[in-house]
Design a protein around this motif. Structure first.
Motif, mmCIF file in Angstrom:
data_model
loop_
_atom_site.group_PDB
_atom_site.id
_atom_site.type_symbol
_atom_site.label_atom_id
_atom_site.label_comp_id
_atom_site.label_asym_id
_atom_site.label_seq_id
_atom_site.Cartn_x
_atom_site.Cartn_y
_atom_site.Cartn_z
ATOM 1 N N GLY A 86 -80.711 -76.876 57.352
ATOM 2 C CA GLY A 86 -80.946 -75.446 57.549
ATOM 3 C C GLY A 86 -81.228 -74.721 56.254
ATOM 4 O O GLY A 86 -82.081 -73.832 56.195
ATOM 5 N N GLU A 87 -80.493 -75.082 55.165
ATOM 6 C CA GLU A 87 -80.731 -74.447 53.866
ATOM 7 C C GLU A 87 -82.141 -74.745 53.376
ATOM 8 O O GLU A 87 -82.848 -73.859 52.876
ATOM 9 C CB GLU A 87 -79.706 -74.957 52.851
ATOM 10 C CG GLU A 87 -78.262 -74.676 53.193
ATOM 11 C CD GLU A 87 -77.854 -73.250 52.907
ATOM 12 O OE1 GLU A 87 -78.656 -72.510 52.323
ATOM 13 O OE2 GLU A 87 -76.727 -72.878 53.280
ATOM 14 N N GLN A 105 -77.699 -71.854 59.836
ATOM 15 C CA GLN A 105 -77.770 -72.596 61.091
ATOM 16 C C GLN A 105 -78.851 -72.081 62.027
ATOM 17 O O GLN A 105 -79.442 -72.847 62.773
ATOM 18 C CB GLN A 105 -76.412 -72.518 61.793
ATOM 19 C CG GLN A 105 -76.313 -73.327 63.079
ATOM 20 C CD GLN A 105 -74.881 -73.407 63.566
ATOM 21 O OE1 GLN A 105 -74.017 -73.960 62.904
ATOM 22 N NE2 GLN A 105 -74.621 -72.844 64.738
ATOM 23 N N VAL A 106 -79.131 -70.776 62.013
ATOM 24 C CA VAL A 106 -80.110 -70.178 62.918
ATOM 25 C C VAL A 106 -81.365 -69.874 62.111
ATOM 26 O O VAL A 106 -81.316 -69.132 61.132
ATOM 27 C CB VAL A 106 -79.554 -68.904 63.577
ATOM 28 C CG1 VAL A 106 -80.593 -68.272 64.486
ATOM 29 C CG2 VAL A 106 -78.280 -69.228 64.364
ATOM 30 N N ILE A 107 -82.494 -70.440 62.516
ATOM 31 C CA ILE A 107 -83.741 -70.302 61.760
ATOM 32 C C ILE A 107 -84.738 -69.458 62.554
ATOM 33 O O ILE A 107 -85.050 -69.758 63.706
ATOM 34 C CB ILE A 107 -84.366 -71.679 61.460
ATOM 35 C CG1 ILE A 107 -83.375 -72.542 60.673
ATOM 36 C CG2 ILE A 107 -85.676 -71.514 60.695
ATOM 37 C CD1 ILE A 107 -83.029 -72.028 59.309
ATOM 38 N N SER A 108 -85.226 -68.389 61.913
ATOM 39 C CA SER A 108 -86.304 -67.574 62.477
ATOM 40 C C SER A 108 -87.613 -67.974 61.817
ATOM 41 O O SER A 108 -87.680 -68.105 60.590
ATOM 42 C CB SER A 108 -86.044 -66.083 62.238
ATOM 43 O OG SER A 108 -84.872 -65.651 62.895
ATOM 44 N N VAL A 127 -82.614 -82.025 72.486
ATOM 45 C CA VAL A 127 -81.681 -81.217 73.259
ATOM 46 C C VAL A 127 -80.841 -80.359 72.317
ATOM 47 O O VAL A 127 -80.914 -80.479 71.095
ATOM 48 C CB VAL A 127 -80.770 -82.124 74.105
ATOM 49 C CG1 VAL A 127 -81.555 -82.751 75.245
ATOM 50 C CG2 VAL A 127 -80.136 -83.214 73.239
ATOM 51 N N SER A 128 -80.026 -79.508 72.914
ATOM 52 C CA SER A 128 -79.210 -78.592 72.124
ATOM 53 C C SER A 128 -77.816 -78.518 72.712
ATOM 54 O O SER A 128 -77.629 -78.592 73.929
ATOM 55 C CB SER A 128 -79.844 -77.197 72.111
ATOM 56 O OG SER A 128 -78.942 -76.238 71.597
ATOM 57 N N VAL A 135 -81.963 -75.473 68.347
ATOM 58 C CA VAL A 135 -81.170 -76.544 67.752
ATOM 59 C C VAL A 135 -80.265 -75.969 66.669
ATOM 60 O O VAL A 135 -80.660 -75.081 65.908
ATOM 61 C CB VAL A 135 -82.101 -77.623 67.166
ATOM 62 C CG1 VAL A 135 -81.368 -78.532 66.204
ATOM 63 C CG2 VAL A 135 -82.731 -78.434 68.293
ATOM 64 N N GLU A 136 -79.037 -76.460 66.610
ATOM 65 C CA GLU A 136 -78.133 -76.129 65.522
ATOM 66 C C GLU A 136 -78.318 -77.194 64.437
ATOM 67 O O GLU A 136 -77.929 -78.346 64.597
ATOM 68 C CB GLU A 136 -76.695 -76.088 66.032
ATOM 69 C CG GLU A 136 -76.491 -75.003 67.094
ATOM 70 C CD GLU A 136 -75.097 -75.020 67.686
ATOM 71 O OE1 GLU A 136 -74.341 -75.971 67.401
ATOM 72 O OE2 GLU A 136 -74.762 -74.079 68.418
ATOM 73 N N PHE A 137 -78.930 -76.792 63.343
ATOM 74 C CA PHE A 137 -79.421 -77.778 62.376
ATOM 75 C C PHE A 137 -78.314 -78.511 61.646
ATOM 76 O O PHE A 137 -78.552 -79.593 61.096
ATOM 77 C CB PHE A 137 -80.361 -77.093 61.385
ATOM 78 C CG PHE A 137 -81.689 -76.748 61.978
ATOM 79 C CD1 PHE A 137 -82.667 -77.721 62.119
ATOM 80 C CD2 PHE A 137 -81.958 -75.474 62.438
ATOM 81 C CE1 PHE A 137 -83.891 -77.424 62.686
ATOM 82 C CE2 PHE A 137 -83.178 -75.160 63.010
ATOM 83 C CZ PHE A 137 -84.141 -76.146 63.145
#
Length: 920
Positions: A86-87, A105-108, A127-128, A135-137
């Motif tokens: 995510g980073e 964790q949340v990517i826009s 899947v999530s 997806v939670e990275f």
């Protein structure tokens, strides 16, 4: 701050202009003196390592792609440039990260929330563990990922494409390596907030990877393992929502019309997250005519944390022991309550326990055949995610009741609000598990299962002679069958046979310090242990009708066919690459859930629909002299609705008495909507890119999206509910009065869209391009500017973002990323900074549902230094690494409408990692 942001933007624009002219002229002069083709070949085969290896690999991916993409590449086996995927992704141009529990964790993507993008692993949609698709990275260990490519523009052959972008994570391919290689690494971690309660401030990361091939290079195998233990340490002050304009006498001592929040809490959250991940790949290539690749992935995580908190209701409720008394109230210029002396309140000390277990398994098998001039691909995939949670709460108060208190309250929007109680809450022997003003406790056991099966058959063959400008043609068919289920048993946590009690010393942890909020120490304890010893908890998903309605199943069957022509030609001195084609998606979506009538009589309900979308797309990359590329893309795009919005859950009710106009009881309905169409949009992209081999590039890109519709939660006041109103039970107070079949229906619906546009400026430049004295130094910088005229409403989040129009969730109008690095003679150092302006973020609320919050823009700074011993040294292969995350201890802040009405102020502290790795 604004000056610095504008300075970065101006610097990027200047870099693009200068490097496209002055440095371009320099390279052009060099090209006239030597053989250009040979120089280019030599430049591309220079062996680089470390930071430069990752940068140049990512530049190569971007340069060679026919779509507009961004890429992150591992600097070495098991070494992405950041602690988490995510980073790394959040630093790419046009992307922005939202922190959850301190992690990116949340990517826009391009100003749109994760609802609009999809994530794939080796080209297969994943899947999530959440309620939706995003997806939670942090479920994917960075040590096991070789690279990430973000497709900002789609092409017809891209399966599972999102509307804002498609994020593809890739694992290593063992036959792409020249020789066996392995690595092991160990890092220790510490959180700057220190230990508290029963939780340590320390954690660890352990990883190992190995890649090998047989002598004939017909078989390759890779395997990687990653283990992390991450401490959870958090300080927070939170206020109740909504902030509302109070009426006369609502809060004694506070004037009518003042904006006021009814409660406040201060907490220390402690715990840890453990995660283990395994990836394996087997490749078999008996000949150039057949390559078979098997991918396996497993990840399991357990997060256990407890929020130890002091909480006080300041909304004129103390359990019935008299009214609130506010003296010396402080009201600011915008008529917002900012503090005072709060009398006649009855605080609680609470323990809020959460245990979450996630598991993801994935399998993929790809076979590529060559038959004459045709290439055939057959691929199957399966993935399954499971999430199990346990949420428990203990509520304690001082006894005998009432032990009312007077506290000094100071609300802040740029730091921790201060709560100074008059009584002492540090003695566990004075705090009792009892029926407090919030009851004795409540618990939930949510469960989510998401399963996806895919199959793909594709072929590529040379284009016919009359299409000389086309190199080959691709055709394909993909089938995906996805099913997601959610259950959420709940129940009160009641006192056991012993009745009111304190919590024994053997269940007590170290007290936690809430001095950051002006409180001092409060007890912390083993919440599940207290529930097991003193209380009863029998969660159920069918004990009450409202619990039955929280269960739902959603299924999607998606068939995708595509035709794509790949373009490779020349227009005079201009090379033209790209593709043009069409993708046809047919979706059969349905849901099974529960319908409630008048709060009872649960009945199964099944709803669904089928629809087809035709999605043309075109990507063109024009190659000009001096390594310049101009890209143009056009596409029609779709994004599937949120999974939880597709639930068929329905609640129908009626007023108790008759409407004075028609004499009938008014009818009401609310729920999900399995009849939703997807988000649809037309997209235009253009990008100018100037490359310097694979060493450097500058780019300027513009995108425009015309969203033809948007999914809103809306209320239709005149909806025909006649299919359901006969099941509403008669009113006990007004028997014989019928129910109006035309009533109001609140649910997600497809509404009017709007436009979204943005400008992205990027530069990746090693400074030795300008002076040999700066060899080893370099910079990667980007600035993104987004704008949209789309305004939405979210009634489910009205308590935090209001009932009126709001901006798109996830949209920051300005996003900046800056990395400055140095690498030479085995020594590496870098500093990363990412900034984003205010935005509307998505969080999970107490009910486990999605809600929106205004989030204050962030400025996150990370740094790392390392040293790798050179070949020939006794310690060759060994590297030492020091990393620091969130160096400035940037807080996470949310607010309600305006910043002087805070909701949360959270600090997760700094994280330090020190470790070694060994490559062999």
């Amino acid at each position: 701050m604004h000056f610095k942001r504008n300075l970065l933007s101006a610097a990027l624009a200047s870099a693009i202009a200068l490097t496209a002219t002055g440095v371009q002229a320099q390279t052009a002069t060099t090209a006239t003196d030597t053989a250009p083709a040979n120089d280019a070949t030599e430049l591309d085969t220079v062996v680089v390592t470390g930071i430069r290896r990752g940068i140049e690999s990512a530049i190569s991916v971007k340069r060679e792609s026919t779509s507009i993409v961004e890429a992150v590449s591992a600097e070495d086996i098991g070494k992405l440039p950041d602690v988490s995927i995510g980073e790394s992704i959040g630093r790419l141009p046009g992307l922005a990260a939202q922190r959850v529990a301190g992690r990116a964790q949340v990517i826009s993507v391009r100003g749109l929330s994760p609802d609009f993008s999809t994530t794939t692993l080796n080209g297969r949609e994943m899947v999530s563990t959440g309620d939706n698709r995003s997806v939670e990275f942090d479920q994917y260990p960075s040590e096991l990922v070789a690279g990430v490519t973000v497709y900002k523009t789609p092409d017809a052959g891209l399966i599972g494409q999102g509307l804002s972008g498609t994020i593809d994570m890739q694992t290593v391919r063992p036959l792409s390596f020249d020789a066996p290689v392995g690595t092991v690494g160990v890092r220790g971690q510490r959180n700057s907030l220190g230990a508290a309660a029963d939780s340590s401030a320390y954690g660890e990361r352990i990883n190992a990877s190995y890649i090998t091939q047989n002598a004939a290079r017909t078989f390759g195998f890779s395997i990687g393992y990653s283990h992390t233990t991450t401490p959870i340490q958090e300080n927070q002050v939170g206020l109740y929502e909504p902030w509302q304009a109070i009426g006369d006498g609502w809060r004694p001592g506070v004037a009518a019309g003042t904006f006021y929040s009814d409660g406040i809490k201060a907490l220390r959250r402690t715990g840890e997250t453990k995660r283990d991940g395994v990836m394996a790949t087997l490749q078999f290539r008996p000949s150039n005519a057949w390559t078979s690749t098997l991918d396996l992935f497993h990840s399991e995580a357990e997060q256990v944390d407890t929020a130890n908190q002091l909480e006080v209701h300041i909304g004129d409720y103390n359990g019935g022991y008299g009214r609130l008394q506010v003296t010396n109230p402080s009201i600011n210029g915008s008529n917002t309550f900012t503090g005072g002396t709060m009398g006649n309140v009855y605080p609680l000390v609470r323990g809020m326990y959460n245990k979450r277990e996630d598991e993801i398994n994935a399998f993929g098998w790809n076979n590529e055949f060559t038959a004459g001039q045709a290439r055939i691909i057959a691929d199957i995939g399966w993935s399954r995610a499971k999430r199990d949670e346990l949420n428990l709460e203990n509520n304690t108060q001082l006894l005998p009741a009432p032990q009312l208190d007077t506290l000094q309250l100071q609300l802040r929007n740029n730091g921790f609000s201060q709560i100074n109680p008059g009584r002492d809450y540090s003695n566990p022997d004075s705090l009792y598990l009892t029926g407090t003003i919030y009851g004795s406790g409540y618990g939930k056991v949510p469960n989510v299962v998401d399963e996806l099966r895919t199959g793909k058959l594709a072929a590529s063959f040379p284009a016919p002679g009359f299409l000389s400008w086309m190199s080959d043609i691709d055709v394909g068919l993909n089938y995906a069958d996805r099913e997601k289920n959610k259950r959420q048993p709940e129940a009160n946590i009641n006192l056991g046979a012993q009745g009111i009690t304190t919590i024994a010393s053997d269940l007590q942890y170290r007290p936690v310090d809430l001095s950051f909020a002006g409180i001092g120490y409060i007890p912390s304890w083993n919440v599940p242990g207290a529930v097991a010893r003193y209380m009863t908890f029998e969660p159920s998903d069918d004990a009450f009708p409202y619990l039955v309605a929280k269960a739902w199943d959603v299924r999607e069957k998606t068939t995708t066919a595509y035709l794509r022509g790949n373009i490779n030609t020349d227009w005079g001195n201009v090379s033209v690459r790209g593709n043009a084609g069409v993708q046809i998606q047919r979706v059969d979506q349905s849901s099974d859930a529960i319908r409630l009538s008048g709060g009872g009589d649960p009945q199964p309900i099944h709803m669904g629909k089928t629809f087809t979308d035709v999605l043309p797309s075109m990507n063109l990359a024009f190659g000009f002299d001096n390594d310049q590329t101009l890209r143009v893309a056009l596409a029609k795009q779709v994004a599937r609705p949120r999974v939880d919005q597709l639930r068929a859950s329905l609640e129908v009710s009626a007023s108790d008495g008759p409407d004075q106009d028609n004499g009938l009881r008014n009818s009401f309905a609310s729920g999900g909507n399995p009849l939703l169409d997807p988000w649809r949009a037309y997209a235009f992209d253009v990008s100018y890119e100037k490359y310097f081999g694979t060493k450097a590039y500058v780019a300027a890109a513009y995108f425009y999206k015309d969203l033809r519709n948007y999914i809103y939660t809306q209320t239709d006041p005149f909806y025909d509910l006649s299919a359901y109103t006969p099941d509403i039970p008669p009113s006990t107070n007004n028997p014989g009065i019928g129910v109006d079949p035309i009533g109001s229906y609140t649910r997600p619906v497809n509404g009017e869209g709007g436009t979204l546009q943005g400008l992205e400026l990027t530069a990746s430049l090693p400074f030795d391009m300008f002076s040999e004295a700066l060899q080893g130094f370099g910079v990667i910088a980007s600035a993104t500017f987004n704008d949209s005229n789309i305004q939405i409403r979210d009634p489910e989040s009205a308590s935090s973002v209001g009932a009126g129009d709001i901006d798109l969730p996830g949209l920051s109008k300005r996003v900046y990323n800056l990395t400055v690095y140095f690498e030479k003679n085995g020594f590496e150092a870098r500093v990363n900074q990412r900034r984003r302006s205010d935005f509307i973020g998505e969080i999970g609320n107490f009910n486990g549902n999605r809600t929106l919050r205004y989030v204050v823009g962030e400025n996150i700074t990370d740094a790392q230094v390392s040293y790798s011993f050179p070949e020939g040294h006794a310690l060759s292969g060994l590297s030492v690494l020091l990393q620091a995350s969130n160096l400035t201890d940037e807080a996470y802040q949310t607010y309600a409408g305006t910043k002087d009405r805070p909701l949360e102020y959270v600090e997760w502290g700094r994280s330090y990692l020190l470790g070694v790795s060994y490559k062999f």
